[in-house]
Design an enzyme around this catalytic site. Structure first.
Site, short mmCIF file in Angstrom:
data_model
loop_
_atom_site.label_atom_id
_atom_site.label_comp_id
_atom_site.label_asym_id
_atom_site.label_seq_id
_atom_site.Cartn_x
_atom_site.Cartn_y
_atom_site.Cartn_z
N GLU A 89 0.31 -0.58 0.22
CA GLU A 89 -0.18 0.12 0.00
C GLU A 89 1.14 1.71 -0.13
O GLU A 89 2.09 1.57 0.70
CB GLU A 89 -0.93 -0.48 1.64
N CYS A 102 3.24 9.10 1.18
CA CYS A 102 4.08 7.17 2.64
C CYS A 102 3.98 6.24 1.46
O CYS A 102 3.29 5.66 0.94
CB CYS A 102 3.22 7.02 3.29
N CYS A 109 5.98 -6.93 7.72
CA CYS A 109 7.04 -6.17 8.18
C CYS A 109 7.56 -7.33 9.82
O CYS A 109 6.22 -8.04 9.97
CB CYS A 109 6.37 -4.84 8.72
N CYS A 113 5.49 -4.74 16.21
CA CYS A 113 5.06 -3.95 16.82
C CYS A 113 3.58 -4.40 17.37
O CYS A 113 3.22 -4.75 16.25
CB CYS A 113 5.58 -2.67 16.61
N CYS A 116 1.24 -2.18 15.99
CA CYS A 116 0.57 -2.01 14.03
C CYS A 116 0.50 -3.10 13.50
O CYS A 116 0.97 -3.70 13.30
CB CYS A 116 2.25 -1.43 13.57
N CYS A 332 -1.30 5.76 9.71
CA CYS A 332 -0.08 5.65 10.26
C CYS A 332 -0.47 3.37 11.18
O CYS A 332 -1.29 3.98 12.06
CB CYS A 332 0.10 6.03 11.75
N1 SAH Z 1 8.78 0.71 10.37
C1 SAH Z 1 9.23 1.77 10.62
C2 SAH Z 1 8.72 2.54 9.64
C3 SAH Z 1 6.24 2.30 9.74
S1 SAH Z 1 5.72 2.89 10.55
C4 SAH Z 1 9.02 2.30 11.75
O1 SAH Z 1 8.38 1.81 12.83
O2 SAH Z 1 9.13 3.71 12.47
C5 SAH Z 1 5.68 4.61 10.68
C6 SAH Z 1 5.20 4.63 12.11
O3 SAH Z 1 3.78 4.71 12.46
C7 SAH Z 1 5.94 5.12 13.01
O4 SAH Z 1 5.86 5.56 14.24
C8 SAH Z 1 4.97 3.65 14.16
O5 SAH Z 1 5.14 3.67 15.30
C9 SAH Z 1 3.46 3.84 13.91
N2 SAH Z 1 2.69 3.38 14.32
C10 SAH Z 1 2.23 1.87 14.49
N3 SAH Z 1 1.18 1.69 14.27
C11 SAH Z 1 0.25 2.20 14.40
C12 SAH Z 1 -0.45 2.73 15.35
N4 SAH Z 1 -1.89 1.73 14.98
N5 SAH Z 1 -1.85 3.87 14.95
C13 SAH Z 1 -0.15 5.00 15.48
N6 SAH Z 1 1.04 4.94 14.79
C14 SAH Z 1 1.28 4.02 14.69
#
Ligand code: SAH
Length: 341
Positions: A89, A102, A109, A113, A116, A332
């Site tokens: 995406e 973006c 991934c 986390c 996410c 995000c």
């Molecule tokens: N893997 C990279 C980039 C992708 S995520 C990283 O970890 O930075 C981009 C941002 O969105 C990151 O800061 C991530 O932690 C955040 N993010 C992930 N899940 C989210 C959610 N459910 N709500 C808000 N932000 C989130």
């Protein structure tokens, strides 16, 4: 042979290896990226004969857009199909005069986390430079009016620094005047915090913005939310952040998603301020975007205000990142090749 994804020098070499002058490679390069052309016949400054040979022996293969979802706030989420039928995406986020793209860097991934959505689907592979560049080109050309100036954030699916080679090659074309000509100052690469990878990356791409996803202020909490913390502790991460050779006036963005009752107390905010002492930092506080089956809840309005208040009082630069496109799972942490019904 797919030419899409090759850098200017690689295309020049390719031309030479085909017995052509190097500048032919450069012509193809400009057509492919700056003008977004994907068939050789359109390249009118090449001879008819060369165009025919290229059509027979090479190709310009880009991902294809299979669907798009437009949020009520104007954000557009594109689903792109890759050559091997896998999907990623890409999100376009308009904000007044700002136009942000973006981009994803991996299919799925591996970091998992807990907050996410991208971590819930299987990690398949790294994207190639061409697949990263294709996202930008296709999303931009799909707009009724492609913006004159674009921002690019590597915050889609995947961990960019686990695909540093692909990202660096894509950056070469993205920032090249004869390629996509995006200013490095308008590009941000976001990482979950892989220490050695950050150091190596900053050395190779010092002009590009760096964002670190922090999300917690103790190893206990961070390791629970972000398993990668078990390998790279907060201490190691912050030490690295302090010592990065950043250009003057450049600051690292620290992203901090607020999870209700987990990392959003005033004590957390005070610890965050302390962690960032001596670091050239700004903080991006992010409202949690829930997804189907997500295990967390967002912070209340009061907790969010209080958290930000503590950071500002401590003299930090901090702002709240509004949620964009969440009605179509484009915000995000909501990218997992899923759509809302
Ligand atoms: N893997 C990279 C980039 C992708 S995520 C990283 O970890 O930075 C981009 C941002 O969105 C990151 O800061 C991530 O932690 C955040 N993010 C992930 N899940 C989210 C959610 N459910 N709500 C808000 N932000 C989130």
């Amino acid at each position: 042979m797919n030419l899409f994804g090759l850098s200017r020098s690689e295309l020049e070499q390719e031309a030479v290896s085909r017995g052509l002058p190097a500048f032919r490679g450069r012509q193809i390069y400009r057509w492919m990226y700056a003008r977004g052309v994907d068939d050789f016949d359109t390249m009118t400054d090449l001879s008819r004969e060369l165009r025919a040979t290229l059509t027979d022996t090479a190709a310009i293969v880009r991902p294809t857009i299979t669907s798009r979802h437009v949020s009520s706030d104007g954000t557009i989420k594109f689903l792109l199909r890759l050559e091997d039928a896998r999907e990623v995406e890409t999100v376009y986020i308009p904000d007044g005069e700002r136009h942000t793209f973006c981009l994803s860097t991996q299919v799925g991934c591996p970091l998992k986390c807990t907050f996410c959505f991208s971590g819930t689907i299987r990690f398949e592979r790294n994207l190639t430079p061409g697949e990263i560049l294709g996202q930008f080109l296709l999303a931009r050309s799909a707009l009724p009016e492609p913006p004159a100036r674009s921002n690019v954030v590597f915050m889609g699916m995947g961990e960019p620094l686990l695909n540093a080679e692909g990202v660096l090659k894509a950056l070469e074309v993205l920032t090249d005047e004869e390629g996509f000509a995006v200013s490095p100052r308008r590009i941000t690469v976001s990482t979950a915090g892989l220490v050695e990878e950050i150091e190596r990356f900053v050395e190779k791409a010092p002009a590009v913005g760096l964002a670190i996803s922090l999300h917690a202020t103790t190893d206990d909490v961070r390791s629970r939310l972000m398993p990668i913390n078990q390998k790279h502790s907060l201490k190691a991460l912050m030490a690295a952040a302090k010592n990065l050779p950043l250009p003057r006036r450049r600051r690292i963005t620290f992203e901090y998603v607020l999870l209700g009752g987990e990392n959003d107390t005033p004590a957390d905010a005070r610890r965050l301020a302390r962690l960032l002492e001596g670091v050239k930092a700004k903080v991006n506080v992010i409202a949690y975007n829930p997804w189907p089956g997500s295990p967390h809840v967002g912070s209340t309005r009061e907790a969010t205000d209080r958290f930000l208040g503590v950071l500002l009082n401590a003299g930090l630069t901090a702002s709240l990142r509004r949620s964009r496109g969440d009605d179509v799972l484009a915000a995000c942490g909501q990218l997992a090749n899923q759509v809302t019904q």
